[in-house]
Design a protein around this motif. Structure first.
Motif, mmCIF file in Angstrom:
data_model
loop_
_atom_site.group_PDB
_atom_site.id
_atom_site.type_symbol
_atom_site.label_atom_id
_atom_site.label_comp_id
_atom_site.label_asym_id
_atom_site.label_seq_id
_atom_site.Cartn_x
_atom_site.Cartn_y
_atom_site.Cartn_z
ATOM 1 N N ILE A 136 0.631 -1.261 -0.018
ATOM 2 C CA ILE A 136 0.151 -0.078 0.006
ATOM 3 C C ILE A 136 1.038 1.241 0.126
ATOM 4 C CG2 ILE A 136 -1.658 1.273 1.363
ATOM 5 C CD1 ILE A 136 -2.765 -1.195 2.237
ATOM 6 N N ILE A 137 1.899 1.470 0.768
ATOM 7 C CA ILE A 137 2.933 2.490 0.982
ATOM 8 C C ILE A 137 3.342 2.590 -0.477
ATOM 9 C CG2 ILE A 137 4.605 3.524 2.042
ATOM 10 C CD1 ILE A 137 3.929 2.043 4.609
ATOM 11 N N GLY A 138 4.249 1.521 -0.734
ATOM 12 C CA GLY A 138 4.725 1.537 -1.970
ATOM 13 C C GLY A 138 4.126 1.626 -3.387
ATOM 14 N N GLY A 139 2.763 1.116 -3.461
ATOM 15 C CA GLY A 139 1.979 1.363 -4.417
ATOM 16 C C GLY A 139 1.449 2.943 -4.582
ATOM 17 N N THR A 140 1.369 3.408 -3.229
ATOM 18 C CA THR A 140 0.973 4.943 -3.131
ATOM 19 C C THR A 140 1.828 5.791 -3.795
ATOM 20 O OG1 THR A 140 -0.452 4.550 -1.317
ATOM 21 C CG2 THR A 140 0.245 6.742 -1.738
ATOM 22 N N LEU A 141 3.278 5.523 -3.476
ATOM 23 C CA LEU A 141 4.527 6.436 -3.847
ATOM 24 C C LEU A 141 4.599 6.050 -5.261
ATOM 25 C CD1 LEU A 141 6.902 5.739 -0.880
ATOM 26 C CD2 LEU A 141 5.793 7.836 -1.502
ATOM 27 N N TYR A 142 4.324 4.977 -5.839
ATOM 28 C CA TYR A 142 4.699 4.568 -7.321
ATOM 29 C C TYR A 142 3.485 5.201 -8.163
ATOM 30 C CZ TYR A 142 5.422 1.927 -11.597
ATOM 31 O OH TYR A 142 5.725 1.393 -12.849
ATOM 32 N N ALA A 143 2.576 5.045 -7.704
ATOM 33 C CA ALA A 143 1.141 5.703 -8.266
ATOM 34 C C ALA A 143 1.507 7.364 -8.263
ATOM 35 C CB ALA A 143 -0.170 5.490 -7.529
ATOM 36 N N ALA A 144 1.764 7.924 -7.288
ATOM 37 C CA ALA A 144 1.828 9.370 -7.303
ATOM 38 C C ALA A 144 2.756 9.789 -8.491
ATOM 39 C CB ALA A 144 2.441 9.752 -5.923
ATOM 40 N N GLY A 145 3.732 8.898 -8.505
ATOM 41 C CA GLY A 145 5.101 9.385 -9.511
ATOM 42 C C GLY A 145 4.456 9.114 -10.852
ATOM 43 N N MET A 161 -3.721 3.518 -8.085
ATOM 44 C CA MET A 161 -3.658 4.309 -9.505
ATOM 45 C C MET A 161 -4.682 4.606 -10.111
ATOM 46 S SD MET A 161 -0.763 4.946 -11.569
ATOM 47 C CE MET A 161 0.353 3.166 -11.624
ATOM 48 N N ASP A 162 -5.668 3.791 -10.099
ATOM 49 C CA ASP A 162 -7.064 4.100 -10.829
ATOM 50 C C ASP A 162 -8.073 4.620 -10.132
ATOM 51 O OD1 ASP A 162 -5.647 3.470 -13.325
ATOM 52 O OD2 ASP A 162 -6.296 1.279 -13.425
ATOM 53 N N PHE A 163 -8.204 4.107 -8.870
ATOM 54 C CA PHE A 163 -9.486 4.731 -7.953
ATOM 55 C C PHE A 163 -9.069 5.801 -6.980
ATOM 56 C CE2 PHE A 163 -10.264 0.614 -9.766
ATOM 57 C CZ PHE A 163 -11.372 0.653 -10.567
ATOM 58 N N VAL A 164 -7.947 5.746 -6.574
ATOM 59 C CA VAL A 164 -7.609 6.831 -5.597
ATOM 60 C C VAL A 164 -7.020 8.141 -5.903
ATOM 61 C CG1 VAL A 164 -6.395 7.128 -3.351
ATOM 62 C CG2 VAL A 164 -7.057 4.963 -3.780
ATOM 63 N N PHE A 165 -5.901 8.012 -6.782
ATOM 64 C CA PHE A 165 -5.232 9.332 -7.339
ATOM 65 C C PHE A 165 -5.904 10.051 -8.369
ATOM 66 C CE2 PHE A 165 -1.506 7.793 -5.301
ATOM 67 C CZ PHE A 165 -0.911 8.676 -5.072
#
Length: 289
Positions: free
Chosen positions: A20-29, A97-101
């Motif tokens: 979740i933490i890694g996916g959030t950072l990756y999706a932000a980038g 990536m698709d539902f939060v950001f």
């Protein structure tokens, strides 16, 4: 049996937390910086971003769909366990990536800043994911599979070729030479960040202590630091005296304490601290399957 189940659940919980933490950072980038600045990073995510430019297919779902044939192709080479961990990571990253950001504000400022932060955030996210023994799939799978079948091939060379092709394609799609330069900057920054963070998690020091008071030093290290010590009998070739060589793998912070313990017990001790990249075993990383 219950202890095994509890430990398994704890490990799964930590894996999901880091996903979740890694996916959030990756999706932000990817979503908030690379996508909005209209340039493609390397790998399958870059291809998914290019497809998103022409269609309404979300970047995360596009990445997931493109990964399906790659997963099937690499199943035999990489093994089910690693692929299952990676599929879990990919699903979590896709949801973020698709539902939060899309509900969050995206960066629309300077293009160089977009490339730098895209690389830093995605690199930090990938480092956390890699540290838990997982992956976001894509060209990582292909590179690892090729490396297993042909160990003499350079991972760096394969990565440069695959990422370079996608970055150049992104330049053609977005019609700007800056898109190519941004992709290169993002990839370079991401690689540096991954290396730096991974080293923080895995590297440390090996303390080699040549002493005549090995028993006292060993007991103090094991009691106060909680690290195991290996003792080897040795003879000083200059003095001819019997000595003990103590070997202890530890973190950088612990190495300073061990050095102090050694000199308090033996003023004439020789302490050599050698850096290491990774250590596997009890108290360190779990050995690979």
């Amino acid at each position: 049996m219950k202890a095994i189940n509890v430990n398994t659940l704890k490990k799964l919980g930590m894996d999901v937390l880091f996903d979740i933490i890694g996916g959030t950072l990756y999706a932000a980038g990817i979503y908030s910086f690379a996508s909005q600045a209209q340039f493609a990073p390397g790998g399958i995510t870059g291809i998914a971003l290019i497809i998103n430019h022409y269609t309404d297919l979300p970047i995360g779902i596009g990445t997931l769909l493109l990964n399906i044939p790659v997963v099937l192709l690499c199943l035999k080479t990489l093994g089910k366990r690693f692929l299952l961990l990676s599929v879990k990571t990919m699903v979590i990253s896709t949801v973020i990536m698709d539902f939060v950001f899309p509900m969050l504000p995206a960066y629309t400022g300077d293009s160089l800043m977009a490339a730098l932060f895209a690389g830093a955030l995605s690199g930090a996210g990938l480092a956390l994911i890699y540290w838990r023994g997982s992956s976001t799939g894509g060209t990582d799978f292909l590179i690892l599979s090729m490396r297993k079948k042909k160990p003499h091939l350079s991972i760096g060379t394969i990565s440069v070729v695959t990422d370079g092709c996608v970055i150049l394609l992104g330049g053609l799609v977005f019609g700007r030479i800056d898109a190519v330069l941004q992709g290169i900057v993002m990839t370079a920054v991401s690689t540096i960040i991954i290396d730096k963070i991974t080293n923080v998690f895995t590297n440390g020091q090996i303390a080699l202590i040549v002493t005549s008071n090995g028993e006292a030093i060993s007991k103090t290290i094991m009691r106060d630091i909680g690290r195991g010590v290996t003792s080897v009998n040795a003879t000083g070739m200059f003095s001819g005296a019997d000595r003990r060589v103590l070997i202890c793998a530890c973190s950088r912070a612990e190495a300073c304490r061990i050095r102090g313990i050694a000199y308090r017990a033996d003023k004439k001790a020789l302490v050599v601290l050698c850096p290491y990249d990774t250590a596997y075993g009890l108290g360190f990383l779990a050995p690979a399957d």
